[in-house]
Structures are given as C-alpha cells and as structure tokens.
Design a protein around this motif. Structure first.
Motif, mmCIF file in Angstrom:
data_model
loop_
_atom_site.group_PDB
_atom_site.id
_atom_site.type_symbol
_atom_site.label_atom_id
_atom_site.label_comp_id
_atom_site.label_asym_id
_atom_site.label_seq_id
_atom_site.Cartn_x
_atom_site.Cartn_y
_atom_site.Cartn_z
ATOM 1 N N LYS B 496 107.666 25.886 4.815
ATOM 2 C CA LYS B 496 106.417 26.645 4.804
ATOM 3 C C LYS B 496 106.493 27.894 5.678
ATOM 4 C CE LYS B 496 102.443 23.896 4.137
ATOM 5 N NZ LYS B 496 101.405 23.110 4.823
ATOM 6 N N ILE B 498 107.152 31.335 7.187
ATOM 7 C CA ILE B 498 107.538 32.611 6.591
ATOM 8 C C ILE B 498 107.961 33.596 7.665
ATOM 9 C CG2 ILE B 498 106.241 32.435 4.454
ATOM 10 C CD1 ILE B 498 104.041 34.075 5.934
ATOM 11 N N CYS B 500 106.578 34.752 10.312
ATOM 12 C CA CYS B 500 105.614 35.813 10.614
ATOM 13 C C CYS B 500 105.623 36.150 12.090
ATOM 14 C CB CYS B 500 104.213 35.419 10.178
ATOM 15 S SG CYS B 500 103.477 34.107 11.177
ATOM 16 N N THR B 502 104.159 34.734 14.507
ATOM 17 C CA THR B 502 102.956 34.428 15.267
ATOM 18 C C THR B 502 103.267 33.476 16.422
ATOM 19 O OG1 THR B 502 101.557 34.760 13.355
ATOM 20 C CG2 THR B 502 100.653 33.382 15.106
ATOM 21 N N ARG B 505 104.943 35.063 19.265
ATOM 22 C CA ARG B 505 104.083 35.955 20.047
ATOM 23 C C ARG B 505 103.030 35.213 20.857
ATOM 24 N NH1 ARG B 505 103.637 39.831 14.831
ATOM 25 N NH2 ARG B 505 105.649 40.838 15.086
ATOM 26 N N VAL B 506 102.515 34.118 20.317
ATOM 27 C CA VAL B 506 101.403 33.473 21.038
ATOM 28 C C VAL B 506 101.879 32.460 22.077
ATOM 29 C CG1 VAL B 506 99.803 33.766 19.112
ATOM 30 C CG2 VAL B 506 101.009 31.597 19.383
ATOM 31 N N THR B 534 97.855 26.039 16.070
ATOM 32 C CA THR B 534 96.511 26.480 15.707
ATOM 33 C C THR B 534 96.515 27.894 15.149
ATOM 34 O OG1 THR B 534 96.200 26.994 18.031
ATOM 35 C CG2 THR B 534 95.132 25.017 17.220
ATOM 36 N N GLU B 535 97.477 28.708 15.582
ATOM 37 C CA GLU B 535 97.465 30.108 15.152
ATOM 38 C C GLU B 535 98.307 30.342 13.893
ATOM 39 O OE1 GLU B 535 95.804 32.800 16.684
ATOM 40 O OE2 GLU B 535 94.773 31.295 17.879
ATOM 41 N N PRO B 537 99.453 31.060 10.510
ATOM 42 C CA PRO B 537 98.661 31.331 9.300
ATOM 43 C C PRO B 537 99.184 30.586 8.079
ATOM 44 C CG PRO B 537 100.095 33.185 9.778
ATOM 45 C CD PRO B 537 100.277 32.198 10.910
ATOM 46 N N ALA B 538 100.420 30.079 8.183
ATOM 47 C CA ALA B 538 100.999 29.379 7.033
ATOM 48 C C ALA B 538 100.847 27.873 7.161
ATOM 49 C CB ALA B 538 102.477 29.750 6.904
ATOM 50 N N LYS B 539 100.242 27.422 8.269
ATOM 51 C CA LYS B 539 100.089 25.986 8.536
ATOM 52 C C LYS B 539 101.460 25.303 8.479
ATOM 53 C CE LYS B 539 95.805 25.066 9.394
ATOM 54 N NZ LYS B 539 95.715 24.583 10.775
ATOM 55 N N ASP B 608 91.375 24.478 16.841
ATOM 56 C CA ASP B 608 91.586 25.388 15.724
ATOM 57 C C ASP B 608 90.232 25.923 15.238
ATOM 58 O OD1 ASP B 608 92.218 26.334 13.037
ATOM 59 O OD2 ASP B 608 94.088 25.195 13.250
ATOM 60 N N SER B 609 90.213 27.166 14.794
ATOM 61 C CA SER B 609 88.984 27.718 14.192
ATOM 62 C C SER B 609 88.492 26.804 13.076
ATOM 63 C CB SER B 609 89.247 29.093 13.587
ATOM 64 O OG SER B 609 89.920 29.918 14.470
ATOM 65 N N LEU B 610 89.456 26.237 12.361
ATOM 66 C CA LEU B 610 89.086 25.382 11.232
ATOM 67 C C LEU B 610 88.268 24.172 11.701
ATOM 68 C CD1 LEU B 610 89.462 24.988 8.162
ATOM 69 C CD2 LEU B 610 91.408 23.524 8.684
ATOM 70 N N TYR B 648 84.946 34.518 16.636
ATOM 71 C CA TYR B 648 85.258 34.789 15.236
ATOM 72 C C TYR B 648 84.437 33.873 14.323
ATOM 73 C CZ TYR B 648 88.160 35.180 11.002
ATOM 74 O OH TYR B 648 88.601 35.378 9.721
#
Lengths: 308, 705, 222
Positions: B496, B498, B500, B502, B505-506, B534-535, B537-539, B608-610, B648
C-alpha cells in the motif's frame, strides 16, 4: 518623426513635456468625458486614456480617445495584455490608427485579481515588452505578429511603455527599461514618483546606460488629496514608494489645506524632475481630480504649453 | 497444536524486545507494562502470569535480568519491571483465579514425579498438571518452595506470598509430599512414575579449608538461612558477625544477622567494591542497615583468642576474576595481613546441590563441577525418563532461570511420554531487538524512574517485615508510561505504501526511511508514537498494539455507555501521559459528568482525525481530545498534531452543519488535572445547550455501513 | 505530481443527492500524496457523508474503495463489481481518473470529489505549491530553472512587472515573484545578460490553446 503626434513633436523639439490622464467612466455616459476633457484641454500635450484601469471595467480607451479627438485633445490610448490576445490587440490597433489616434502606451496591465472581476480569466498572451515589439513591427516593418505583411496602410503609433523604478529587483529595472526601448519604446511614462532620491538614483543608472538618448522619459507625478490616500498608496498599492516625509508635509498643514498642500507638493516634485538629467517631461496623474492639473502645471512653471 | 500448549508457548512477536528476550521465561514484559500504562491491570496480571506460575514471588524477588537489558537504560534508567509485575499481582482480583485464561487438558494416566518444590519443580509440576499428567512433588523440608522457602529471608519474601502460589497448584491436582527426601530415583521409576524431574536446588554451603574453620562459631550460609526461615529462634545479640563472601546470598545472610540482633555485622570478600557480585541495590540496602564492607581480601585463618573465635586473618588482594583453568587470577599485597574481628563467622562463598541421592551406579551422570549432567536443550539426564533442571544443574541461578527450566522440563517430559523426540518441542532461541540509535535517543523524553517505597533502614533492622512495598496505582502507571514499547511500533504494508514520505517527515524520532522504494520503519528504532500511522494518507501503516478497528470498537462502546443516560453522550480521548496529570485516571474520570466516557490513549497524537469523525457518525453528541500542553508531549509534537486534527475536523463538522463547537481539544499542564475536569464540565454544559447531535443514535449509518 | 483538493462537502452532497448507493473511490497515487483522495481521505469523506445522510434522514449508503491508479483501465476494471453495484461513484482521483471511470463505465454516474488543482510539489509537509503548467514548450533552460509560466501570475517572459516587491508577487504577498527568483538564479549563474534579450511571443499552441494534446509513440504501440 515617426508619427508626428503633438507629443512626439514636443519631445523631439527638446521641450519638457507634460501629459495628463483621463479615466473613462464605469458607464456609457459621454457627458463626464466632456467635463473632464475640458479641465485638461490646453494644459497638457497629450492625455492618456486608461484601459480598464486597475482591472475595473470602464468605457474603452479607444472610444474615449476618439471622443477626445473630436474635442481637439490629443489622446494617448493605453493597451493592456491582460484582456486581449495578440489578435484582438492588433485588430484594435488597426482601428485606432485608422481613427487618427497616434500615441499608444503598452502595458501588461494590473492583475484581474485587483479589479471588479477577480474571477475573470487573464489573457497575458503577450507581455508588455512583446507588445511594444509587436507595435513597432506593425509600424516599421509593416508586419503582423505572425510575420505576415500588411499590404496597404500600416498602423502607426508613437510607442510608449511604462516602468516602475520602485519595483524590485531595483538593480534590474534600468536594464528592463533598456530592453523595452530596444524593443521599440519611443517614450516611457513612469509609476508615480514620491521618493525623489531613489528615482534620481534610477535615472542615473538609466543615463549611464544611455537609454535616455534613445527614448523620452516622462516622470509620473500626481497630487495627494488626503493623508488617508497617502497611507493607502504607501501600504496597499504594490510598487508604490511613498516616503514618510511626503506624508509629514501634508500632516504639517491644517486639514482643510491638505489638498492645496498636495498640489504644491506635486508642483515641487515636478520642479525637481526638471533638474534630473535624462528626464524629458512629466506625466501628471490626478486620479479623479482633473481640476488640479492646471494649477499644478501653473505652479511648476510649465504653462503655457508650447505649440510646435 | 493443542490449546494448552498454545497457552504455554512464549510470545510470538519477533524479534523480542530485550526485556522479553532476556527473561529466561520470555515473559511478555512489554505486554504487561503497556497494559498497566493503559490502566488494564487485570490484563497486565494475565500477561505476567501466563509464562510464570509464581508471579507473586517473582514480583518481589526476581533478579530481573530484564531490567539490565531494558533499552530505556540508554535514555535514562531502565523501566522498574519487577516492581510493575508486583503491582500487577497486587491489583489482581484473586476471585478471577490464579491463571485466568490458562486451560487444563483432559486427565492422562501417566504419573510424573518432581523432586524438589522450588521454582523449577513447581513450574514443571504446574505445566505437566495442565497437560493432564498426574504429578507428585516430593519436598525434603517441611514446607514447600525450596530456596524460596528455606533460603530467601522473610524481609524479602513473606511466606504468605509463597502460599498464594502453592494453593492454586494444589487445585490443579498436584500432589505435594513434604518431609520426604528422595533417596532412590530408580525407586520412583519402579513405583509407577513414568518420568522424573530432579529439581533439588542448591542447598549445601561451602567453607574454605582454613585453620579453625570447623569450630562451632563458624557457620554456613545455607544452614543459617534455613534455620531462620524454618522458625528457629536464633539470638545474635552482642555478637560480632563477619560474613565471608560478597554475593546476593551473603547479603541475605548479613541482613538476616542484623535482624537477629547482632551488635555488628560485616562482610568481607575477594572482589573490590566495584566488582562485588551482589546486586547493587542489595548492597545499597545492606549498607543502609549498617553492614560494613571489607572488600579485596583473602582469608588465611580463623583466629582464636583464649580458645574463643576472635576473627579472620586476611590479606589484601587484587582479584581479577578466574583464569581459564578455573584458578583465581589474584595478587596478594605484601605486609597487608590483618585480622577482621568477629565472634561469629558465616561462610557464604557459594553453594552446590546435594547429589548424594543419585544412583550409585552413575547412571545419572554428574559434571566435573558437581552438578547433574543434562542435555542443555531437553534437560534429559543420562538416565532415560529422568530430567533435571534449576540449581541442581546450574549450581547457581535465578528463580526465573529455574522457572524457565521447569517449562523446558515439562515440554521434554510431555514429549518423552508421548514418544516424541524432546528436542523437537523446545522453542528456538528468540532474536533480540538491537540498540536504539543515538539520534533517536536524543528525541526521547527523559523520565525519572519511580522509586519503590521502602521501610526506612532503622525500622527494618529490627524486623523481618518486608522491606519493599508496592507502587500505588499512580506510581505504577507513571512507571509503566516510561516503557519505550520496544518492537511494537509501526509496520508498513509495502503493497500500500506509495513512498509519499509523510512518515519520514512526521516522525519525531527520525526513524522511518525509504528502502527499495517504500517506507521502512526499522523495528528496533520505532518508538510506537503512532504519528506515522495516523498521518499516512494511504493507510499503509499499522501499529502492532492497536488497530483502527480496535479504536472504532472502543468508540462505539464508549458512546453506548455514555448514552445510557438521557443526557447527551460525550466521548473523550485522553492522553494518559498528561490528561490525568498524575492523578489516578478513575479518580479524575469520577469527577467528569456521567455522560462523559473516556478512551485512554498513549499520546493524543494517536487520535486519528477519522476517530473523531467516526465518533460523531456513531452518535456522539460531543467529542474531546485531552493532551499535554505544547512542549510537554511525550512524543515531541503528538499533541500539536492532535490539535491540528481537531481544528480540521471542527471545520468539517461546521460544513456538515453539525457545529464544530461539539469537538474540543484540551491541553493539560502538568499537575493541573482540575483544568481538564473543568474543561470537560464546561463542554458538557455547552453540549447540553446545543442539545443532542442531529445524527440519530443508534445511527442508521452505524448499523448498515 | 498532480495536486488536488477535496471539494466542499456541501457541493459533494448536492452532486450525490439523487443517488442512493454511492461508492467513494479513492486513487492511490497523486491524490493520496496530496492528501485529497487516498484511502484515508476516502474514510474521512465516507464518514462525513454518512453523518450528513443521517442528519438529513436520507437513506444513502456509502461503500469505500481505493485503487492504485484510477487512470488505468486495468486498475479500475479490478473493482468493476463494486462500481456496477453503485448508483453513483464519487471519484477522489484527479480529473483524469474521473474521466477514465466515465469512459469505462458509460452507463454509470461518475462524480468528482476533488478539484484537480495543479502540478506541483510539497515545499514542506502540508504545503503544496504549483511548479509546472504543462505548457508543452519548456523554457526553464532560459529562465534559470524557474518557470515564469507556472509561477508568474501574468506569465511574463521579459522580466518582472511593476508589482514585484521585496521578492514577492503583487497578486499574493506569500508567493515569490518568479522573476525575482529568475533574476537571483541567473545572477548566481553569471547569466544576467540573458535578461537583456527579448524573449519573443510564446507558442501557446503547445499549451491547451492547441486543443487537447496527445503524445503518440509509434515505436511503443501494440
């Protein structure tokens, strides 16, 4: 002589030129144009007619210019790259020339974001320097932008360009002006000048490059109506440089005399401009205050205007 | 694999965190420490109990080699693992049973004899009984527990603690026979026992062969401790006691002598102060109790004065350990001979097993070092069906080593009795997580180790009451929250991912990187803060100890519990590092309105925002996240991320017309748990004004999607 | 990479209003990296829309899926069943993915869930900026590696306009003036003289003005 307009003649004769400006109405009202024109007639060598100035829809520059011709005032039409592509611009210029308009100021144009149609598409097919080059080619090579020849009568304009000595990068500005002149600018009208020392420095560099010998430079000046307007220009108009001493002078007089002082201050700046090597004239921008123009020029000792 | 075997198998996460890898029984230390950190104390007990039938004892006297390997030592100090095990046992509700989830197989016919009721014998008996075997444990002494009963002093291990462990073993059907010293192993086999496990321990002390060492006032460590443990009243008042030896047993001897009223207790040994073999904390406590240390000495003679013992003649030495051939690597300093005065000398220089009961025919072979010879993998002796482990094999070891040997023996005996090669049933040695890199260490928040409460030295000199006491709940949670969760961090699904970046960086700890085009979170470096998961984006990143699904189940449960009143339901996510600010969570939560239900998280950055949106989807009327104040996050900026996510999601709620005011972030400063209580009460009042969420509960969405 | 931004929920609600079974379909490449349409955003949007549906008491049902790239037939064919079962699909892919779905599933309602915004990069985590306009006639070799087409509000080719101040653009004071950047870069490269020569009219026919563009590699065709 390229087109023998009044402005070109004045400048060619070596006299200090004075041009004015008329902002067309946000309506189809002809009357207001006559009223404003009357305030300028005889006091300036040519009158610029702005083209959707600050990206606000107004009566078209060429239409108003045509009306001025009828009144006996020499117009300088303005043409921005924001609203028209190279086809529209050339078409309009063919028409303007046919109508007898002889002076043209070539501009990129203020970004549509600042106007009253901020969601409009900006065209910017050309930039102002390409526009200058295109107009020169139309006139001197009788060629359209695509290189195609103009078979009969070519449009002939005394080509103007603008320059803002106070925009960044400062060091590049004289070279950019030189580039515009190389592209074909016959005269240049600058942004409003309040920071005279900085302008002098700019002009020194322009003279060092010899640009002033290849084109006529008209310093942009304008009276300040109120301290609020001064602050607005200082803080909110990109590319404007209004030093504190300019505002201090207006603050130093009673409120009811600010307008008067603004006129005097403008005249004083014009006097300074006359002393700067390479400056060939002034372009007086009295925005929505055309009444002030005559008084300013009078105080500057630029009246009466010569006839050439 | 049968279910009982699965129950008894070591934890399967590979590679193991150093604590579990080091523990001879491979106790899932991280598991129970984390459970305590979460406030799930029964789960902590269950995890600690699973591989260890004597967790109460180990919670008090385990030598905890795990702590020496705890990676937190590279940051500040190790986790107080042993004390946390003790806490878990003290929190455990005995009504739930000693081994809440372990099962017992159907009874089998085969009988097994266990010789010795120490930790090894008890463990083997426990495991074999659960496998269904008929187990008899023979104990030479009148009380069960081996060394734990007759060696360890009472002030370290109250005997009720041993009883607590033995009782449930009896319930498993294990038969205990005390006061029987097995003299004939072959006899056991002919008595119908199909297999024997010898776990007789190491109960014979040794003396140096010094002049006058046979005098009555020259004692042995093992005998002395045993006499005291079995209740003999020994009065040492006015005695000047000198203990020879510097190991942990020597310390036990010396401290016991102090409690028996000795006027002066001293210790002398070969090693220097720095190399003294006893645990540093034992030495410290001994010194606190007034015991004098005479390091770097060798002993020449027990000296007499007018026929009575007057002391030990010593010479100062530079002792560097043992040479490869077993000889001492030592230099004596000239002209340093002197006498350490004493009227009672107790040798504590080592001990070994009593192997006099082994068959005379040598069928159960011994090693050169006078221990039982076994196959190290299966613990089989040279006699078929007979296995041995613990100190009888190793001469000296920790309780937890014997526990591990007990498990190993039980597996071997079970295999042997089933006709399977015992070699095939022992687990492979587990891999151990490597060290944490410097740059990651530099980002880890330093947290002081919680000291274990102790009786002051003056008081304890006069009593055999326990010296150490358990943590309070607050202390235990604080101690557990220091755990670095080694090896239970983020896992990247490379299908999964990709790339990215993230996660790169985090991550506050500079851990993730790219490897062959996808993210890689090295397991030995990950600090399990959860920010990358949590950050992402591709889970593509999941955490080993919890999943989105777990969280969503928690959210549903919390709403259900909050909804039981007619009040609006408020669900909170509270960071355990700070939201309670040192208070016991249940005390703080009791001050919340009843319609507020809290899900505890280890760092608000894990929210998580979710989860926030899901809470509203499932019918929460309001949601809050309680985290630390900015700058105080355990994971650098987890709380900042949480705050940004709340902002957010508030916007989304506004867009939905659900009113963003139903979601709040609270930041609690250290020591200000009242502020979170006030914040929550204020939110509850506001929500009452806003009324129920327009999302119906139980939400149709919640049911059908 | 293609950067996109999720549409306002109100707009998405309006788009999906007529439909009952709705598939929210993420794309696992560019829009995932721009935090607009990956699996995580699919979950967030699905939850938001379920909340919205519950609030409005309508009976919409949402399913979720994410494919690796919606702009490839093979990837979107792999979830053909899910697409067929839905009354409408909200695609969180860029406009390419939306159109790929629409083309592949001619009788299916395909709705955009994001606004495809620009070609760019993240200059810091969570901050994405435009870098390329795909004008079809790259001039970066003439402008010191800074694109005045993508980064100048007026697409100027012959230097900064009068609104360039302190290195920033008059249109947005947070945006660097592309020509200031070009000037600085060429200065460092010792190529300031390039700024004196007139750069002529741009050939916009290679941009969208030439109509939808196409690249054909004859050597690769199957």
């Amino acid at each position: 002589m390229k087109v023998s307009s009044n402005l070109e003649r004045i400048l060619t004769s070596g006299q200090f030129a004075a041009t004015g400006e008329l902002g067309p109405p946000k309506s189809a009202e002809a009357e207001v144009i006559h009223r404003k024109a009357a305030l300028l007639k005889g006091y300036v060598d040519a009158v610029n007619i702005t083209d959707n100035q600050t990206a606000i829809v107004r009566m078209s520059s060429i239409s108003v210019a045509t009306m001025l011709l009828g009144i006996g005032i020499e117009p300088t039409i303005q043409m921005t790259c924001r609203d028209r592509n190279r086809l529209a611009i050339q078409a309009d210029l063919l028409g303007a020339s046919a109508l007898g308009i002889k002076n043209l100021l070539c501009l990129t144009g203020d970004h549509q974001k600042f106007g009253n149609h901020p969601t409009a598409r900006g065209v910017y097919d050309l930039d102002s320097i390409q526009l200058v080059a295109m107009v020169k080619a139309l006139r001197d090579e009788k060629k359209f932008a695509n290189g195609e020849a103009i078979d009969t009568v070519e449009p002939r304009f005394f080509i103007g360009a603008a320059e803002n000595p106070f925009a960044d990068p400062f060091d590049y500005r004289p070279y950019r002006l030189a580039k515009k002149v190389a592209a074909g600018a016959d005269f240049v009208q600058t942004q409003l000048i309040y920071n005279v020392p900085k302008f002098k420095e700019f002009m020194k560099r322009v003279v060092d490059l010899g640009v002033h010998e290849k084109c006529s430079i008209l310093a942009g000046v304008g009276p300040i109506k109120s301290i609020g307007m001064a602050r607005y220009m200082q803080n909110s108009v990109p590319g404007m440089d209004v030093p504190e001493d300019i505002i201090a002078r207006l603050k130093g007089v009673p409120k009811e005399q600010v307008r008067k002082e603004g006129i005097k201050q403008c005249a004083d700046i014009i006097r300074e401009m006359r002393e700067i090597p390479g400056v060939h004239g002034v372009h007086v921008m009295a925005i929505e205050w055309e009444e002030a123009v005559a008084e300013i020029l009078e105080l500057s000792g630029l009246l009466p205007r010569p006839r050439v | 694999m049968t279910s009982e075997k699965r129950d008894l198998a070591p934890p399967t996460v590979e590679p193991l965190p150093p604590c579990a890898a080091t523990c001879p029984a491979h106790t899932d230390v991280r598991g129970y420490v984390q459970a305590i950190a979460r406030g799930d104390f029964e789960e902590a007990y269950r995890i600690a109990r699973e591989p260890n039938p004597i967790p109460y004892i180990c919670g008090k006297v385990c030598a905890h080699p795990c702590e020496d390997q705890c990676r937190r030592k590279d940051v500040d100090e190790p986790i107080a693992i042993c004390a946390l095990k003790r806490f878990a046992t003290e929190k455990h509700d005995p009504r739930l049973g000693h081994a809440p989830r372990l099962t017992q197989a159907e009874p089998r016919e085969e009988k097994v004899a266990i010789v010795g009721s120490g930790p090894g014998g008890l463990t083997a008996a426990h495991d074999l009984a659960r496998m269904g075997y008929k187990v008899t444990v023979f104990e030479a002494y009148p009380r069960l527990g081996g060394t734990m009963q007759v060696g360890i002093p009472l002030y370290r291990l109250p005997r009720e603690t041993i009883d607590l462990e033995i009782a449930p073993l009896k319930e498993l059907g294990i038969e205990f026979v005390t006061n029987v010293r097995i003299a004939d192993v072959d006899g056991l086999l002919s008595d119908g026992y199909r297999s024997v496990f010898i776990a007789v321990g190491s109960h014979v002390g040794a003396k140096l062969r010094l002049p006058n060492a046979e005098l009555p006032d020259v004692w042995l460590n093992t005998e002395f401790l045993r006499r005291v443990a079995l209740g003999e009243k020994i009065d040492l008042s006015h005695r000047n006691v000198l203990v020879l030896g510097g190991g942990n047993v020597a310390i036990d001897v010396a401290r016991t002598a102090v409690r028996l009223g000795a006027a002066q207790v001293s210790m002398s040994f070969l090693e220097s102060d720095e190399t003294m073999p006893a645990h540093p904390w034992e030495i410290e406590e001994a010194k606190e109790e007034g015991i004098l240390m005479y390091p770097s000495r060798t002993f020449k003679e027990c000296v007499l004065d007018e026929g009575k013992l007057a002391g030990v003649k010593c010479i100062k030495v530079d002792f560097r350990g043992f040479k490869p051939d077993g000889a001492l690597d030592i230099d004596e300093f000239v002209d340093t001979e002197h006498i350490l005065a004493a009227d009672l000398i107790i040798f504590s220089i080592g001990q070994g097993p009593d192997l006099s009961f082994l068959p005379k025919d040598g069928s159960i072979a011994q090693t050169k070092r006078r221990a039982i010879q076994v196959d190290p993998v299966t613990l089989a002796t040279t006699k078929p069906g007979v296995f041995a482990g613990g100190d009888a094999v190793t001469r000296v070891g920790f309780i937890i080593d014997a526990v591990a040997a007990g498990h190993r023996a039980a597996r071997s005996i079970d295999a042997y009795l089933r006709g399977v090669d015992p070699r095939t049933v022992q687990p492979d040695e587990s891999e151990k997580l490597g060290a944490i890199q410097e740059k990651t260490i530099s980002h880890i928040r330093k947290l002081e180790r919680e000291p274990l409460p102790k009786t002051d030295a003056a008081t304890r000199r006069a009593t055999f009451d326990e010296v150490e006491h358990g943590y309070t709940e607050t202390q235990a949670v604080r101690a557990a929250l220091r755990c670095l969760t080694c090896g239970a961090g983020a896992t990247v699904d490379t299908d999964k991912c990709i790339a990215c970046l993230t996660c790169v960086r985090v991550c506050p700890f500079e851990v993730p990187g790219l490897e062959r085009g996808t993210a890689n979170v090295p397991v030995e470096q990950c600090q399990a803060c959860g920010l990358c998961a949590t950050e992402c984006p591709a889970k593509a990143i999941t955490m080993k100890l919890y999943s989105d699904d777990d969280m969503i189940q928690d959210i549903k449960r919390a709403i259900k519990r909050a909804k039981s009143d007619s009040e609006p339901a408020i669900v909170g996510f509270a960071c355990r590092y700070c939201a309670y600010s040192g208070e016991e969570p249940k005390v703080v939560q009791a001050r919340f309105p009843k319609n507020v239900k809290v899900i505890d998280v280890l760092c608000s950055g894990k929210v998580d925002s979710l989860y926030l949106l899901k809470a509203f989807e499932y019918g929460a009327d309001a949601v809050f996240v309680a985290g630390c104040i900015v700058g105080e996050c355990h994971n650098d900026k987890g709380n900042v991320h949480a705050g940004q996510r709340v902002a957010y999601v508030k916007k989304i709620l506004d867009e939905l017309g659900l009113n963003g005011a139903r979601l709040e972030m609270f930041n609690t400063a250290p020591g200000e748990c009242t502020s979170v209580v006030e914040d929550v009460i204020r939110l509850a009042a506001k929500v009452k004004e806003l009324g129920s969420s327009p999302v119906p509960y139980p939400s149709r969405a919640g049911r059908s999607n | 990479m293609i950067k996109a931004k999720q549409k306002p929920i109100a707009e998405i609600k309006t788009l999906i209003a007529p439909y009952r079974n709705i598939l929210i379909l993420g794309c696992g490449t560019c829009v995932t990296i721009s935090f607009a349409g990956g699996e995580k955003e699919v979950g967030m949007l699905a939850s938001s829309l379920r909340i919205a549906a519950a609030m409005d008491k309508n009976a919409q049902l949402f399913t979720e899926a994410t494919v690796q790239r919606q702009c490839e037939w093979e990837f979107i064919d792999a979830i053909a069943d899910q697409i067929q079962k839905a009354d409408a699909v909200i695609s969180l892919a860029c406009g390419i993915g939306v159109q790929a779905l629409a083309e592949r599933y001619p009788d299916k309602v395909i709705l955009p869930g994001v606004n495809t915004t620009f070609l760019g990069m993240a200059i810091e985590h969570g901050v994405m900026v435009e870098r390329c306009r795909a004008c079809g006639d790259c001039i970066l070799g003439l402008t010191g590696g800074v694109c005045p087409i993508a980064r100048c509000a007026k697409n100027l080719l012959n230097g900064p306009c009068g609104g360039s101040q302190r290195g920033k653009c008059e249109v947005n004071p947070e945006t660097d003036c592309a020509w200031q950047l070009i000037y600085d870069r060429l200065g460092k490269l010792g190529q300031l003289d390039r700024l004196s020569s007139l750069m002529t009219y741009k050939d916009w026919s290679k941009d969208y003005d030439g109509g939808p563009r196409k690249i054909v590699r004859e050597d690769l065709k199957l």
